[in-house]
Design a protein around this motif. Structure first.
Motif, short mmCIF file in Angstrom:
data_model
loop_
_atom_site.label_atom_id
_atom_site.label_comp_id
_atom_site.label_asym_id
_atom_site.label_seq_id
_atom_site.Cartn_x
_atom_site.Cartn_y
_atom_site.Cartn_z
N VAL A 1 34.63 -73.61 -58.15
CA VAL A 1 33.88 -74.54 -57.06
C VAL A 1 33.93 -73.83 -56.21
N ALA A 2 34.90 -73.07 -55.51
CA ALA A 2 35.09 -72.80 -54.24
C ALA A 2 34.09 -70.72 -54.10
N SER A 3 34.05 -70.27 -55.21
CA SER A 3 33.52 -68.78 -55.14
C SER A 3 31.46 -69.30 -55.04
N ALA A 4 31.84 -70.49 -56.79
CA ALA A 4 29.90 -70.73 -56.13
C ALA A 4 29.46 -71.21 -54.62
N LEU A 5 30.49 -72.44 -53.95
CA LEU A 5 28.95 -72.99 -53.10
C LEU A 5 29.31 -71.46 -51.56
N VAL A 6 30.93 -70.40 -51.39
CA VAL A 6 29.90 -68.88 -51.10
C VAL A 6 28.84 -68.52 -51.32
N TYR A 7 28.74 -67.77 -52.52
CA TYR A 7 27.93 -67.31 -53.30
C TYR A 7 26.48 -68.14 -52.68
N GLY B 1 30.99 -61.93 -50.78
CA GLY B 1 32.36 -62.86 -50.71
C GLY B 1 32.71 -63.92 -52.01
N GLY B 2 31.66 -64.94 -52.11
CA GLY B 2 31.68 -65.77 -53.31
C GLY B 2 32.04 -64.45 -54.22
N LEU B 3 31.38 -63.90 -54.27
CA LEU B 3 31.84 -62.82 -56.22
C LEU B 3 33.11 -61.90 -55.90
N VAL B 4 33.39 -61.45 -54.82
CA VAL B 4 34.74 -61.69 -54.58
C VAL B 4 35.65 -62.89 -55.35
N LEU B 5 35.77 -63.94 -54.92
CA LEU B 5 36.43 -64.37 -55.07
C LEU B 5 36.50 -65.61 -56.31
N LEU B 6 35.22 -65.17 -56.38
CA LEU B 6 35.24 -65.35 -58.68
C LEU B 6 35.77 -64.67 -59.11
N ALA B 7 35.98 -62.78 -58.53
CA ALA B 7 36.19 -62.30 -59.57
C ALA B 7 38.15 -62.33 -59.37
N LEU C 1 27.27 -73.16 -62.00
CA LEU C 1 25.74 -73.18 -61.25
C LEU C 1 25.60 -74.30 -61.01
N SER C 2 26.28 -74.89 -60.32
CA SER C 2 25.68 -76.29 -60.35
C SER C 2 26.65 -76.58 -58.78
N CYS C 3 27.44 -75.93 -58.73
CA CYS C 3 27.92 -75.37 -57.33
C CYS C 3 27.33 -75.16 -56.59
N MET C 4 26.65 -73.31 -57.12
CA MET C 4 26.08 -72.42 -56.68
C MET C 4 24.64 -73.21 -55.47
N ALA C 5 24.03 -73.76 -56.29
CA ALA C 5 22.76 -74.70 -56.15
C ALA C 5 22.82 -75.20 -54.93
N LEU C 6 24.02 -75.71 -54.65
CA LEU C 6 24.53 -77.09 -53.75
C LEU C 6 25.47 -76.58 -52.16
N MET D 1 23.49 -73.23 -51.79
CA MET D 1 22.67 -72.93 -51.17
C MET D 1 22.10 -74.36 -50.58
N VAL D 2 21.79 -75.39 -50.77
CA VAL D 2 21.46 -76.90 -50.26
C VAL D 2 21.47 -76.98 -49.02
N LEU D 3 23.20 -76.62 -48.85
CA LEU D 3 23.55 -76.87 -47.75
C LEU D 3 23.86 -75.98 -46.89
N MET D 4 23.36 -75.05 -46.81
CA MET D 4 23.32 -73.87 -45.87
C MET D 4 22.11 -73.41 -45.29
N ARG D 5 20.65 -74.29 -46.06
CA ARG D 5 19.48 -74.36 -45.54
C ARG D 5 19.71 -76.01 -44.96
N VAL D 6 20.17 -76.77 -45.17
CA VAL D 6 20.05 -78.14 -44.50
C VAL D 6 20.74 -77.25 -42.28
N ILE D 7 22.19 -76.90 -43.10
CA ILE D 7 22.28 -76.61 -41.93
C ILE D 7 21.95 -75.35 -40.59
N MET D 8 20.45 -74.69 -41.49
CA MET D 8 19.90 -73.65 -40.84
C MET D 8 18.33 -74.18 -40.50
#
Length: 376
Positions: free
Chosen positions: A291-297, A275-281, A239-244, A246-253
């Motif tokens: 961490v990896a799947s949450a950042l992508v998702y 792709g994030g959910l596929v990585l989690l699975a 949950l924390s890395c998912m939010a991170l 989200m923040v990184l993508m918004r900064v990029i955009m």
């Protein structure tokens, strides 16, 4: 010619209100299932609170959005925040799990009023030619709350139990109600003369939201439980890395810009979330997988809301914006509730990875609709 300012007093106020809302809610969402397990609930049953909560939010959104159009969005924010405080205080005193289920549905209705009224208030403080930029910046508020909320909530519960979470969050929402009382006044176009349903413009966006929410539904209830089951040092890592993310993508955009037609980016962002959910699975391991799947998702998921909301602000009748956002929230929370229930059942019977794979299939189903919407 200079561009209109985004960081106005009204915008910062709506941003702060949203941050506090999600900071508080995401202390509640991952800790209630754990409290239910303490009270005797099974793994599958522990997701029922979110199913009932989101069912209330979904059905309530059909009416609270229109209610805000009729009575005023600022007034609805204040009333919803104070009612939210009452529910949180009640949770702190419960010692039987059926009490959580009884309160979850009406609590979800109040949540829908808070979200739809806040989003409608946002439409009054964004310059028309910078809506995508403004929504992207505004979108940092909710993931900002999600980054720290679960960590703090789980930390409090593991040391002092669940009751202090409910009581201190109740006090926080009382303060939130006071903050809402100084929101900008309703738009000069006037309030709606009666309850009005949204137009056809919300149909495809709502279907996209529904499919995405099916995959998202179990993440809040079950990623922390998988983390605890695996013995991860930070159970809330997803949950924390998912939010991170989200923040990184918004900064990029914000630096890159959205162009003249932001909605054309929607299929790519949906594919990223998929792709994030596929990585989690499929990825092996525990912490690094989360961490990896949450950042992508999170990177893809965050922009889905921004792009669709920007499209809706452009196409919705100003007197029906509350009901339009209510329709989106109905679709999204219906998907969360169904996803939490269905994926929870799969997780309870076939394991966590099977649930994440099913969620990925649900997100994949939204891609044809997103392509159609991006061409409109």
């Amino acid at each position: 010619m200079s561009r209109p300012r985004l960081l106005t007093r009204g915008f910062l106020l709506v941003w702060a209100l949203t941050f506090v809302t999600f900071f508080a809610a995401f202390q509640l969402f991952p800790t209630v299932p754990l409290r239910l397990r303490e009270l005797g609930a099974s793994l599958a049953e522990s997701g029922r609170f979110m199913s009932l909560f989101t069912a209330g939010s979904a059905l309530g959104a059909l009416f609270t959005g229109a209610l805000g159009d009729r009575l005023g969005h600022r007034r609805l924010v204040v009333v919803s925040a104070l009612l939210f405080a009452l529910f949180l205080g009640a949770y702190g005193g419960l010692s039987v799990r059926w009490g959580f289920y009884v309160l979850a549905f009406p609590h979800g209705i109040v949540w829908s009023g808070l979200l739809t009224a806040t989003m409608a208030s946002l439409s009054q403080v964004l310059p028309e030619d910078r809506r995508a930029d403004g929504l992207s910046l505004y979108g940092l508020a909710s993931p900002g709350g999600v980054i720290v909320g679960p960590v703090l909530g789980l930390w409090i519960q593991q040391r002092w139990g669940f009751a202090p979470i409910g009581w201190y969050l109740a006090a926080l929402f009382v303060l939130l109600g006071a903050l809402g009382s100084v929101l900008p006044k309703d738009h000069p176009h006037g309030r709606a003369k009666g309850f009005q349903w949204p137009g056809k413009a919300v149909l495809i966006p709502s279907l996209v939201f529904f499919c995405v929410a099916l995959g998202y539904g179990a993440l809040g209830s079950y990623t922390a439980q998988e983390g605890l089951a695996l013995g991860l040092p930070l159970p809330s890592a997803f949950l924390s890395c998912m939010a991170l993310g989200m923040v990184l993508m918004r900064v990029i955009m914000l630096r890159r810009g959205f162009g003249t037609r932001p909605i054309r980016l929607l299929p790519a962002m949906l594919s990223t979330a998929l792709g994030g959910l596929v990585l989690l699975a499929l990825l092996p391991g525990g912490t690094l997988r989360h961490v990896a799947s949450a950042l992508v998702y999170g990177a893809g998921y965050s922009m889905i809301h921004t792009l669709i909301n920007a499209k809706l602000l452009e196409s919705a009748d100003p007197q029906r914006r509350g009901s339009a956002f209510g329709a989106l929230l109905f679709a999204f929370d219906s998907g969360i509730g169904l996803g939490s229930f269905a994926l929870g059942w799969v997780i309870g019977h076939s394991g966590y990875r099977a649930g994440w794979a099913l969620g990925a299939l649900a997100v994949a189903a939204s891609l044809p609709l997103a392509r159609r919407l991006s061409r409109s």
